[in-house]
Design a protein around this motif. Structure first.
Motif, PDB file in Angstrom:
ATOM      1  N   ASN A 110       4.515 -42.459 -12.107  1.00 27.64           N
ATOM      2  CA  ASN A 110       4.322 -41.255 -11.287  1.00 27.64           C
ATOM      3  C   ASN A 110       3.014 -40.567 -11.702  1.00 27.64           C
ATOM      4  O   ASN A 110       2.805 -40.302 -12.884  1.00 27.64           O
ATOM      5  N   GLY A 164      -3.158 -40.872 -18.830  1.00 32.92           N
ATOM      6  CA  GLY A 164      -3.063 -40.669 -20.271  1.00 32.92           C
ATOM      7  C   GLY A 164      -3.556 -41.906 -21.011  1.00 32.92           C
ATOM      8  O   GLY A 164      -3.554 -43.013 -20.481  1.00 32.92           O
ATOM      9  N   THR A 216       0.790 -48.590 -17.519  1.00 31.71           N
ATOM     10  CA  THR A 216      -0.009 -48.739 -16.293  1.00 31.71           C
ATOM     11  C   THR A 216      -1.481 -48.963 -16.623  1.00 31.71           C
ATOM     12  O   THR A 216      -2.138 -49.814 -16.016  1.00 31.71           O
ATOM     13  N   SER A 258       8.492 -44.785 -19.944  1.00 27.23           N
ATOM     14  CA  SER A 258       7.323 -45.675 -19.953  1.00 27.23           C
ATOM     15  C   SER A 258       7.744 -47.136 -19.963  1.00 27.23           C
ATOM     16  O   SER A 258       8.680 -47.520 -20.675  1.00 27.23           O
ATOM     17  N   GLY A 259       6.994 -47.929 -19.220  1.00 24.10           N
ATOM     18  CA  GLY A 259       7.177 -49.379 -19.247  1.00 24.10           C
ATOM     19  C   GLY A 259       6.809 -49.976 -20.598  1.00 24.10           C
ATOM     20  O   GLY A 259       7.094 -51.138 -20.868  1.00 24.10           O
TER      21      GLY A 259
HETATM   22  C1  LIG Z   1       5.571 -35.076 -11.813  1.00 26.68           C
HETATM   23  C2  LIG Z   1       4.861 -35.986 -12.808  1.00 26.68           C
HETATM   24  C3  LIG Z   1       3.485 -36.128 -12.728  1.00 26.68           C
HETATM   25  C4  LIG Z   1       2.809 -36.932 -13.653  1.00 26.68           C
HETATM   26  N1  LIG Z   1       1.451 -37.053 -13.546  1.00 26.68           N
HETATM   27  C5  LIG Z   1       0.780 -37.834 -14.418  1.00 26.68           C
HETATM   28  C6  LIG Z   1      -0.629 -38.025 -14.285  1.00 26.68           C
HETATM   29  O1  LIG Z   1      -1.284 -37.511 -13.369  1.00 26.68           O
HETATM   30  N2  LIG Z   1      -1.252 -38.806 -15.213  1.00 26.68           N
HETATM   31  C7  LIG Z   1      -0.568 -39.402 -16.249  1.00 26.68           C
HETATM   32  O2  LIG Z   1      -1.181 -40.122 -17.057  1.00 26.68           O
HETATM   33  N3  LIG Z   1       0.778 -39.248 -16.387  1.00 26.68           N
HETATM   34  C8  LIG Z   1       1.459 -38.505 -15.483  1.00 26.68           C
HETATM   35  N4  LIG Z   1       2.819 -38.368 -15.593  1.00 26.68           N
HETATM   36  C9  LIG Z   1       3.521 -39.021 -16.708  1.00 26.68           C
HETATM   37  C10 LIG Z   1       3.704 -40.535 -16.501  1.00 26.68           C
HETATM   38  O3  LIG Z   1       4.222 -40.826 -15.209  1.00 26.68           O
HETATM   39  C11 LIG Z   1       4.660 -41.071 -17.592  1.00 26.68           C
HETATM   40  O4  LIG Z   1       4.031 -40.929 -18.858  1.00 26.68           O
HETATM   41  C12 LIG Z   1       5.113 -42.502 -17.373  1.00 26.68           C
HETATM   42  O5  LIG Z   1       6.230 -42.736 -18.193  1.00 26.68           O
HETATM   43  C13 LIG Z   1       4.048 -43.531 -17.686  1.00 26.68           C
HETATM   44  O6  LIG Z   1       4.560 -44.796 -17.375  1.00 26.68           O
HETATM   45  P1  LIG Z   1       3.945 -46.160 -17.930  1.00 26.68           P
HETATM   46  O7  LIG Z   1       3.728 -46.027 -19.424  1.00 26.68           O
HETATM   47  O8  LIG Z   1       5.015 -47.182 -17.606  1.00 26.68           O
HETATM   48  O9  LIG Z   1       2.670 -46.419 -17.200  1.00 26.68           O
HETATM   49  C14 LIG Z   1       3.521 -37.600 -14.675  1.00 26.68           C
HETATM   50  C15 LIG Z   1       4.911 -37.464 -14.739  1.00 26.68           C
HETATM   51  C16 LIG Z   1       5.568 -36.677 -13.810  1.00 26.68           C
HETATM   52  C17 LIG Z   1       7.077 -36.554 -13.886  1.00 26.68           C
END
Ligand SMILES: Cc1cc2nc3c(=O)[nH]c(=O)nc-3n(C[C@H](O)[C@H](O)[C@H](O)COP(=O)(O)O)c2cc1C
Length: 190
Positions: free
Chosen positions: A33, A50, A55, A85-86
């Motif tokens: 997301n 981040g 991702t 997180s994946g």
């Molecule tokens: C509403 C919402 C908005 C988010 N926006 C961001 C964003 O813009 N950038 C980011 O890095 N993480 C964002 N996050 C957090 C990531 O979606 C989260 O860390 C996620 O677990 C990462 O997944 P991954 O490690 O599988 O890629 C957001 C989470 C939420 C709930």
């Protein structure tokens, strides 16, 4: 009277609820997301990501990602892929209930439950002087499920029912009614 707020509590609205789809080295699909992202020119999208994200690793590996739009019907799963997180566990079919199929033009997944998807080639990653990571992609295809098309074959947002992230209330809201015509309504003041 206007009230001043801490700049870290900035409310920019609307913030999208973008779902970024990627594959890992085993072809396992992942979704995340993202609110800090959007279209930044005719063929380009940018997302702020981040440093530690599955991702991000997957995009570096496959040089590709999809951008889909969370909808009123997919709120729970969209939030779930934003809080897990994946890097820790596979999070799609098992929990979110989304089903992935390979995109037509790039090595990244389309989720059947998300009706509108951009297919993006990774162009570059930028680190800002503040240490933020920004990924820029080139949109090479867009596909839409027939269920969100109008009678002329165009995407109908009232059928898609995309949601936005309300950072003031930490809520999701559905995109609402049409209230005007772009590039037209202002002409009456010319
Ligand atoms: C509403 C919402 C908005 C988010 N926006 C961001 C964003 O813009 N950038 C980011 O890095 N993480 C964002 N996050 C957090 C990531 O979606 C989260 O860390 C996620 O677990 C990462 O997944 P991954 O490690 O599988 O890629 C957001 C989470 C939420 C709930």
């Amino acid at each position: 009277m206007r009230k001043n707020f801490d700049p870290k509590k900035t409310v920019v609205t609307p913030l999208p609820v973008l779902i970024i789809g990627t594959y890992d080295e085993n072809g396992t699909p992942n979704a995340m997301n993202v609110a800090w992202g959007g279209q930044c020119s005719e063929y380009h999208v940018a997302i702020n990501i981040g440093h530690v994200r599955k991702t991000r690793d997957n995009i570096h590996l496959k040089k590709a990602f999809t951008v889909s739009f969370a909808t009123k019907d997919t709120v729970v799963a969209a939030d779930y892929v934003g809080i897990v997180s994946g890097l820790k566990e596979p999070k799609l079919i098992e929990k979110a209930g989304w089903h992935a199929e390979k995109a037509t033009m790039i090595d990244a997944p389309i989720f059947k439950e998300l009706p509108l998807t951009l297919e993006c080639k990774f162009l570059r990653e930028e680190e800002t002087p503040e240490g933020e990571i920004r990924i820029v992609g080139e949109v090479v295809n867009m596909s839409a499920d027939e269920c969100i098309l109008d009678e002329k074959g165009n995407v109908d947002l009232s059928k898609l029912q995309p949601i936005v992230f309300d950072s003031a209330a930490l809520a999701y809201r559905v995109v609402g009614e049409k209230v005007g015509n772009a590039f037209k309504d202002g002409t009456q003041l010319k």
